[in-house]
Design a protein around this motif. Structure first.
Motif, PDB file in Angstrom:
ATOM      1  N   GLU A 196       0.752  -1.141   0.242  1.00  0.00           N
ATOM      2  CA  GLU A 196      -0.013  -0.048   0.064  1.00  0.00           C
ATOM      3  C   GLU A 196       0.700   1.216   0.104  1.00  0.00           C
ATOM      4  N   LYS A 197       1.920   1.358   0.801  1.00  0.00           N
ATOM      5  CA  LYS A 197       2.872   2.428   0.945  1.00  0.00           C
ATOM      6  C   LYS A 197       3.553   2.596  -0.413  1.00  0.00           C
ATOM      7  N   ALA A 198       3.650   1.460  -1.130  1.00  0.00           N
ATOM      8  CA  ALA A 198       4.439   1.748  -2.676  1.00  0.00           C
ATOM      9  C   ALA A 198       3.601   1.829  -3.792  1.00  0.00           C
ATOM     10  N   ASN A 199       2.330   2.074  -3.250  1.00  0.00           N
ATOM     11  CA  ASN A 199       1.335   1.939  -4.439  1.00  0.00           C
ATOM     12  C   ASN A 199       1.307   0.699  -5.404  1.00  0.00           C
ATOM     13  N   LEU A 200       1.404  -0.499  -4.710  1.00  0.00           N
ATOM     14  CA  LEU A 200       1.317  -1.388  -5.646  1.00  0.00           C
ATOM     15  C   LEU A 200       0.257  -2.696  -5.305  1.00  0.00           C
ATOM     16  N   LYS A 201      -0.041  -3.497  -6.153  1.00  0.00           N
ATOM     17  CA  LYS A 201      -0.822  -4.414  -5.847  1.00  0.00           C
ATOM     18  C   LYS A 201      -0.199  -5.851  -5.646  1.00  0.00           C
ATOM     19  N   MET A 202      -0.858  -6.654  -5.168  1.00  0.00           N
ATOM     20  CA  MET A 202      -0.167  -7.948  -5.339  1.00  0.00           C
ATOM     21  C   MET A 202       0.189  -8.761  -6.508  1.00  0.00           C
ATOM     22  N   LEU A 207       7.857 -11.837  -7.466  1.00  0.00           N
ATOM     23  CA  LEU A 207       8.384 -12.966  -6.453  1.00  0.00           C
ATOM     24  C   LEU A 207       8.448 -12.187  -5.255  1.00  0.00           C
ATOM     25  N   PHE A 208       7.835 -13.119  -4.202  1.00  0.00           N
ATOM     26  CA  PHE A 208       7.810 -12.829  -2.860  1.00  0.00           C
ATOM     27  C   PHE A 208       9.055 -13.558  -2.174  1.00  0.00           C
ATOM     28  N   LEU A 209       9.725 -13.208  -1.407  1.00  0.00           N
ATOM     29  CA  LEU A 209      10.982 -13.752  -0.682  1.00  0.00           C
ATOM     30  C   LEU A 209      10.803 -13.501   0.775  1.00  0.00           C
ATOM     31  N   TYR A 210      10.463 -14.629   1.547  1.00  0.00           N
ATOM     32  CA  TYR A 210      10.291 -14.279   3.063  1.00  0.00           C
ATOM     33  C   TYR A 210      11.391 -15.017   3.905  1.00  0.00           C
ATOM     34  N   HIS A 211      12.013 -14.491   4.916  1.00  0.00           N
ATOM     35  CA  HIS A 211      12.907 -15.061   5.780  1.00  0.00           C
ATOM     36  C   HIS A 211      12.120 -15.504   6.957  1.00  0.00           C
ATOM     37  N   GLN A 212      11.804 -16.837   6.849  1.00  0.00           N
ATOM     38  CA  GLN A 212      11.298 -17.661   7.729  1.00  0.00           C
ATOM     39  C   GLN A 212      11.654 -19.203   7.804  1.00  0.00           C
ATOM     40  N   ALA A 213      12.194 -19.662   8.949  1.00  0.00           N
ATOM     41  CA  ALA A 213      12.960 -20.912   8.929  1.00  0.00           C
ATOM     42  C   ALA A 213      12.024 -22.096   9.214  1.00  0.00           C
ATOM     43  N   SER A 214      10.928 -22.157   8.464  1.00  0.00           N
ATOM     44  CA  SER A 214      10.174 -23.159   8.565  1.00  0.00           C
ATOM     45  C   SER A 214       9.071 -23.290   7.606  1.00  0.00           C
ATOM     46  N   THR A 220       1.531 -21.076   5.523  1.00  0.00           N
ATOM     47  CA  THR A 220       0.646 -20.411   6.273  1.00  0.00           C
ATOM     48  C   THR A 220       0.568 -18.987   5.523  1.00  0.00           C
ATOM     49  N   ILE A 221       1.805 -18.151   5.457  1.00  0.00           N
ATOM     50  CA  ILE A 221       1.945 -16.748   5.181  1.00  0.00           C
ATOM     51  C   ILE A 221       1.366 -16.836   3.673  1.00  0.00           C
ATOM     52  N   ARG A 222       1.916 -17.919   2.954  1.00  0.00           N
ATOM     53  CA  ARG A 222       1.439 -17.792   1.306  1.00  0.00           C
ATOM     54  C   ARG A 222       0.069 -17.930   1.290  1.00  0.00           C
ATOM     55  N   LYS A 223      -0.641 -18.690   2.084  1.00  0.00           N
ATOM     56  CA  LYS A 223      -2.096 -18.913   1.816  1.00  0.00           C
ATOM     57  C   LYS A 223      -2.755 -17.690   2.318  1.00  0.00           C
ATOM     58  N   GLU A 224      -2.418 -17.212   3.279  1.00  0.00           N
ATOM     59  CA  GLU A 224      -3.064 -16.009   4.158  1.00  0.00           C
ATOM     60  C   GLU A 224      -3.233 -14.928   2.991  1.00  0.00           C
ATOM     61  N   LEU A 225      -2.099 -14.698   2.422  1.00  0.00           N
ATOM     62  CA  LEU A 225      -1.720 -13.648   1.232  1.00  0.00           C
ATOM     63  C   LEU A 225      -2.357 -14.158  -0.174  1.00  0.00           C
ATOM     64  N   ASP A 226      -2.731 -15.247  -0.173  1.00  0.00           N
ATOM     65  CA  ASP A 226      -3.336 -15.684  -1.715  1.00  0.00           C
ATOM     66  C   ASP A 226      -2.004 -15.516  -2.667  1.00  0.00           C
ATOM     67  N   ILE A 227      -0.947 -16.087  -2.292  1.00  0.00           N
ATOM     68  CA  ILE A 227       0.099 -15.945  -3.402  1.00  0.00           C
ATOM     69  C   ILE A 227       0.350 -17.313  -3.982  1.00  0.00           C
ATOM     70  N   SER A 228       0.506 -17.107  -5.384  1.00  0.00           N
ATOM     71  CA  SER A 228       0.734 -18.640  -5.927  1.00  0.00           C
ATOM     72  C   SER A 228       2.103 -19.224  -5.423  1.00  0.00           C
ATOM     73  N   LYS A 229       2.249 -20.608  -5.658  1.00  0.00           N
ATOM     74  CA  LYS A 229       3.435 -21.114  -5.295  1.00  0.00           C
ATOM     75  C   LYS A 229       4.548 -20.876  -6.215  1.00  0.00           C
TER      76      LYS A 229
END
Length: 232
Positions: A196-202, A207-214, A220-229
């Motif tokens: 929203e701050k960058a005036n962009l849409k999903m 490409l979405f890159l997340y730093h999570q060790a699980s 869970t994050i991917r499904k919550e944000l409805d991002i394709s694999k």
């Protein structure tokens, strides 16, 4: 006794890297830095050293790294002890220092030896924490443009990931369920805020890159944000 098939399924992690007795966060940092500096033909003007497993707090580990790398006396040195959040903090600092003409460049070094704080029977921490170091050189040509940023701090959650003393030894403790809940809530919020701050849409993001060790947390994050694999 660990069920390694289940661990890999839950975390997505197949290998854990551990330092030996003669290695520490400083030795790893020196090695990583020297590999990067081999290809750099200019004087390092600022150094940011990231670690939560320092070999020294007085003097700071950053100053010890500065000495071992034989950097100039005028070099700006900063230590950051911020865990997973530390690299975004360091990169933001480096970019602003360079963009504001404080310095021409910055060497960012991350180095951790978390396994030295983890009991090998710890079913929560042992499968996801490793020892490693990395170094990144940033200058005006390579400094990325940051379209938006957000910094979320919740000191109330300190008890969920901390060092606890037991038998005169510091052990890493993590309340897995609470950390999971925090991440599953705050990361989607932060993602939407940044867009929203960058005036962009999903749909604008390839490409979405997340730093999570699980793997479970990531899914869970991917499904919550409805991002394709394919984009994750």
């Amino acid at each position: 006794n660990f069920n390694f098939k289940e661990l890999v399924k839950k975390t997505g992690i197949r290998h854990i890297y551990r330092t030996n007795k003669n290695e520490n966060s400083l030795t790893l940092a020196i090695d990583a830095s020297k590999k990067v500096l081999k290809s750099i033909n200019e004087r390092v003007e600022s150094l940011v050293f990231i670690t939560q497993s320092p070999v020294s707090t007085i003097p700071s580990s950053g100053c010890l790294l500065h000495k071992e790398l034989n950097l100039d006396e005028k070099c700006f040195v900063l230590d950051i002890n911020q865990g997973c959040s530390a690299f975004p903090y360091a990169l933001t600092i480096a970019i602003n220092l360079i963009k504001n003409d404080q310095f021409k460049n910055c060497l960012i070094v991350s180095s951790e030896t978390y396994t030295k704080y983890i009991d090998k029977n710890d079913r929560v921490c042992m499968p996801i924490f490793s020892d490693a170091a990395s170094a990144v050189f940033v200058d005006k040509n390579s400094a990325p443009t940051m379209l938006s940023s957000i910094f979320l701090t919740d000191g109330k959650g300190a008890k969920n990931l901390c060092l606890k003393n037991k038998n005169d030894k510091s052990n890493l403790f993590m309340h897995g369920a609470n950390v999971f809940t925090f991440t599953a809530t705050k990361v989607p919020y932060a993602t939407n805020y940044l867009l929203e701050k960058a005036n962009l849409k999903m749909s604008d993001i390839k490409l979405f890159l997340y730093h999570q060790a699980s793997a479970i947390v990531l899914d869970t994050i991917r499904k919550e944000l409805d991002i394709s694999k394919e984009c994750f």
